[in-house]
Scaffold this motif. Sequence first.
Motif, PDB file in Angstrom:
ATOM      1  N   CYS A  74       0.660  -0.960  -0.079  1.00 14.38           N
ATOM      2  CA  CYS A  74       0.117   0.064   0.027  1.00 14.38           C
ATOM      3  C   CYS A  74       1.049   1.188   0.046  1.00 14.38           C
ATOM      4  CB  CYS A  74      -0.665   0.007   1.267  1.00 14.38           C
ATOM      5  SG  CYS A  74      -1.767   1.611   1.440  1.00 14.38           S
ATOM      6  N   ASN A  75       0.777   2.026  -1.037  1.00 13.81           N
ATOM      7  CA  ASN A  75       1.548   3.335  -0.985  1.00 13.81           C
ATOM      8  C   ASN A  75       1.500   4.113   0.088  1.00 13.81           C
ATOM      9  OD1 ASN A  75       2.989   3.333  -4.003  1.00 13.81           O
ATOM     10  ND2 ASN A  75       1.072   2.241  -4.211  1.00 13.81           N
ATOM     11  N   THR A  76       0.029   4.217   0.437  1.00 17.86           N
ATOM     12  CA  THR A  76      -0.314   5.160   1.398  1.00 17.86           C
ATOM     13  C   THR A  76       0.566   4.830   2.811  1.00 17.86           C
ATOM     14  OG1 THR A  76      -2.322   5.917   0.424  1.00 17.86           O
ATOM     15  CG2 THR A  76      -2.080   6.380   2.837  1.00 17.86           C
ATOM     16  N   VAL A  77       0.164   3.481   3.413  1.00 15.61           N
ATOM     17  CA  VAL A  77       1.006   3.077   4.294  1.00 15.61           C
ATOM     18  C   VAL A  77       2.615   3.197   4.284  1.00 15.61           C
ATOM     19  CG1 VAL A  77       1.289   1.165   5.747  1.00 15.61           C
ATOM     20  CG2 VAL A  77      -0.943   1.623   4.872  1.00 15.61           C
ATOM     21  N   THR A  78       3.156   2.782   3.084  1.00 16.36           N
ATOM     22  CA  THR A  78       4.537   2.769   2.849  1.00 16.36           C
ATOM     23  C   THR A  78       5.027   4.233   3.129  1.00 16.36           C
ATOM     24  OG1 THR A  78       4.552   1.011   1.286  1.00 16.36           O
ATOM     25  CG2 THR A  78       6.386   2.687   1.328  1.00 16.36           C
ATOM     26  N   ALA A  79       4.057   5.252   2.549  1.00 13.97           N
ATOM     27  CA  ALA A  79       4.528   6.615   2.854  1.00 13.97           C
ATOM     28  C   ALA A  79       4.442   7.122   4.018  1.00 13.97           C
ATOM     29  CB  ALA A  79       3.517   7.537   1.830  1.00 13.97           C
ATOM     30  N   VAL A  80       3.580   6.782   4.916  1.00 11.30           N
ATOM     31  CA  VAL A  80       3.290   7.319   6.240  1.00 11.30           C
ATOM     32  C   VAL A  80       4.240   6.586   7.645  1.00 11.30           C
ATOM     33  CG1 VAL A  80       1.492   7.736   8.073  1.00 11.30           C
ATOM     34  CG2 VAL A  80       0.994   8.303   5.811  1.00 11.30           C
ATOM     35  N   ALA A  81       4.136   4.974   7.094  1.00  9.18           N
ATOM     36  CA  ALA A  81       4.540   4.246   8.584  1.00  9.18           C
ATOM     37  C   ALA A  81       5.907   3.274   8.119  1.00  9.18           C
ATOM     38  CB  ALA A  81       3.498   3.318   8.883  1.00  9.18           C
ATOM     39  N   LEU A  82       6.464   3.209   6.970  1.00  3.57           N
ATOM     40  CA  LEU A  82       7.199   2.259   6.837  1.00  3.57           C
ATOM     41  C   LEU A  82       8.402   2.233   7.729  1.00  3.57           C
ATOM     42  CD1 LEU A  82       8.653   0.018   4.914  1.00  3.57           C
ATOM     43  CD2 LEU A  82       9.625   2.001   3.628  1.00  3.57           C
ATOM     44  N   GLU A  83       8.911   3.367   8.078  1.00  2.32           N
ATOM     45  CA  GLU A  83      10.024   3.448   9.243  1.00  2.32           C
ATOM     46  C   GLU A  83       9.718   2.936  10.344  1.00  2.32           C
ATOM     47  OE1 GLU A  83      13.093   3.254   8.211  1.00  2.32           O
ATOM     48  OE2 GLU A  83      12.390   3.789   6.098  1.00  2.32           O
ATOM     49  N   ASP A  84       8.527   3.158  10.642  1.00  2.00           N
ATOM     50  CA  ASP A  84       7.769   2.838  12.153  1.00  2.00           C
ATOM     51  C   ASP A  84       7.709   1.344  12.005  1.00  2.00           C
ATOM     52  OD1 ASP A  84       7.539   5.395  13.074  1.00  2.00           O
ATOM     53  OD2 ASP A  84       5.606   5.673  12.575  1.00  2.00           O
ATOM     54  N   VAL A  85       7.333   0.705  11.164  1.00  2.00           N
ATOM     55  CA  VAL A  85       7.153  -0.867  10.953  1.00  2.00           C
ATOM     56  C   VAL A  85       8.388  -1.475  10.986  1.00  2.00           C
ATOM     57  CG1 VAL A  85       6.245  -2.583   9.415  1.00  2.00           C
ATOM     58  CG2 VAL A  85       4.811  -0.539   9.539  1.00  2.00           C
ATOM     59  N   ARG A  86       9.421  -0.944  10.324  1.00  2.00           N
ATOM     60  CA  ARG A  86      10.824  -1.543  10.349  1.00  2.00           C
ATOM     61  C   ARG A  86      11.202  -1.615  11.652  1.00  2.00           C
ATOM     62  NH1 ARG A  86      13.073   0.917   4.372  1.00  2.00           N
ATOM     63  NH2 ARG A  86      12.095  -0.804   3.056  1.00  2.00           N
ATOM     64  N   GLU A  87      11.161  -0.357  12.521  1.00  2.00           N
ATOM     65  CA  GLU A  87      11.620  -0.475  13.694  1.00  2.00           C
ATOM     66  C   GLU A  87      10.932  -1.588  14.761  1.00  2.00           C
ATOM     67  OE1 GLU A  87      11.473   3.439  15.550  1.00  2.00           O
ATOM     68  OE2 GLU A  87      12.704   4.055  13.875  1.00  2.00           O
ATOM     69  N   TYR A  88       9.570  -1.697  14.580  1.00  2.00           N
ATOM     70  CA  TYR A  88       8.718  -2.511  15.298  1.00  2.00           C
ATOM     71  C   TYR A  88       8.717  -4.008  14.932  1.00  2.00           C
ATOM     72  CZ  TYR A  88       3.894  -4.342  16.867  1.00  2.00           C
ATOM     73  OH  TYR A  88       2.977  -4.769  17.879  1.00  2.00           O
ATOM     74  N   LEU A  89       9.230  -4.503  13.815  1.00  2.00           N
ATOM     75  CA  LEU A  89       9.167  -6.002  13.407  1.00  2.00           C
ATOM     76  C   LEU A  89      10.649  -6.409  13.437  1.00  2.00           C
ATOM     77  CD1 LEU A  89       6.387  -6.297  10.830  1.00  2.00           C
ATOM     78  CD2 LEU A  89       6.238  -6.814  13.018  1.00  2.00           C
ATOM     79  N   PRO A  90      10.781  -7.728  13.766  1.00  2.00           N
ATOM     80  CA  PRO A  90      12.138  -8.171  13.770  1.00  2.00           C
ATOM     81  C   PRO A  90      12.279  -9.222  12.424  1.00  2.00           C
ATOM     82  CG  PRO A  90      10.596  -9.427  15.371  1.00  2.00           C
ATOM     83  CD  PRO A  90      10.114  -8.474  14.650  1.00  2.00           C
ATOM     84  N   LEU A  91      11.809  -8.612  11.334  1.00  2.00           N
ATOM     85  CA  LEU A  91      11.940  -9.387  10.212  1.00  2.00           C
ATOM     86  C   LEU A  91      12.096  -8.387   8.921  1.00  2.00           C
ATOM     87  CD1 LEU A  91       8.850  -9.247   8.930  1.00  2.00           C
ATOM     88  CD2 LEU A  91       8.563 -11.109  10.619  1.00  2.00           C
ATOM     89  N   PRO A  92      12.285  -8.614   7.615  1.00  2.00           N
ATOM     90  CA  PRO A  92      12.575  -7.810   6.516  1.00  2.00           C
ATOM     91  C   PRO A  92      11.113  -7.131   6.257  1.00  2.00           C
ATOM     92  CG  PRO A  92      13.640  -9.840   6.135  1.00  2.00           C
ATOM     93  CD  PRO A  92      12.968 -10.241   7.616  1.00  2.00           C
ATOM     94  N   VAL A  93      11.255  -5.812   6.022  1.00  2.00           N
ATOM     95  CA  VAL A  93      10.002  -5.031   5.706  1.00  2.00           C
ATOM     96  C   VAL A  93      10.236  -4.408   4.419  1.00  2.00           C
ATOM     97  CG1 VAL A  93       8.164  -3.561   6.485  1.00  2.00           C
ATOM     98  CG2 VAL A  93       9.212  -5.037   7.865  1.00  2.00           C
TER      99      VAL A  93
END
Length: 275
Positions: A74-93
């Motif tokens: 999802c481009n919208t989620v990527t634009a807004v939250a990608l870095e937050d998700v990468r910090e949250y998850l212990p796997l490749p995002v």
Amino acid sequence: MSRERAIAVIDSGVGGLTVAREVMRQLPEERIVYLGDNARCPYGSKSPDEIRTYSFQMIDFVMKTPLKALVIACNTVTAVALEDVREYLPLPVIGVIEPGARAAVKATRSGHIGVIGTETTIRTRAYERALLRVRPDLTVSGLACPAFVPLVENHMADTEEARRVVRETLLPLAGEELDTLILGCTHYPLLAPVIQEVMGDRVTLISSAEETARELAELLGPQPAAVPSGTRVAAPEHLFVTSGDPDRFRSIAEEWLGCRVQAEQHSLLEKTYQP
């Protein structure tokens, strides 16, 4: 990476199926867990806080399955939250904006690239930044197309109404001398024939799906050794989940993926993530 671990693909609705299809093509032995938040789609007109909340509700749901990677389709989620998700998850995002930008830079001849997307994706200028990081001399023209996602979600992509809406919406780009147009929402490839008709053959349409799947394959590294010739291997059992109408989701998914789809409905629970 174990074959038992799945690749999760999340999206605000059915748009991420364009990415899932390409992952299935490039990585046919991998199992996919797909979650579309159709009940709350579209995300593009929502606030960043809402988008983050909904995104982490989806992530907490798919994390109940053992995963090897997460694709934010999802481009919208990527634009807004990608870095937050990468910090949250212990796997490749993996998100879809950087792969789409790289594909567009390779395709352009004139150096003038258009980007169409949701209101949030265009407002964040995430594609413009990604493009200019690769090639600072580019000219980038962005246009929000909020009416496109509802057309796809309501299974109206191949209708006269869709043609009318696309023609009227893309009118501001008609006078631009661009030769490449990024479909900056994963829903938009389902409207690609109509968009191409409106923009003309001189404009190359870019979907991030192929490049995203390629990046995923590279990130996962060497795949398990091939089985001996003649050995029958069961196809992976993909899981498709929607927060909306499972029958509508199934109809669109089967049409786009070209295979039978069993779609489950699930109401997403409150997120556990705390920013």
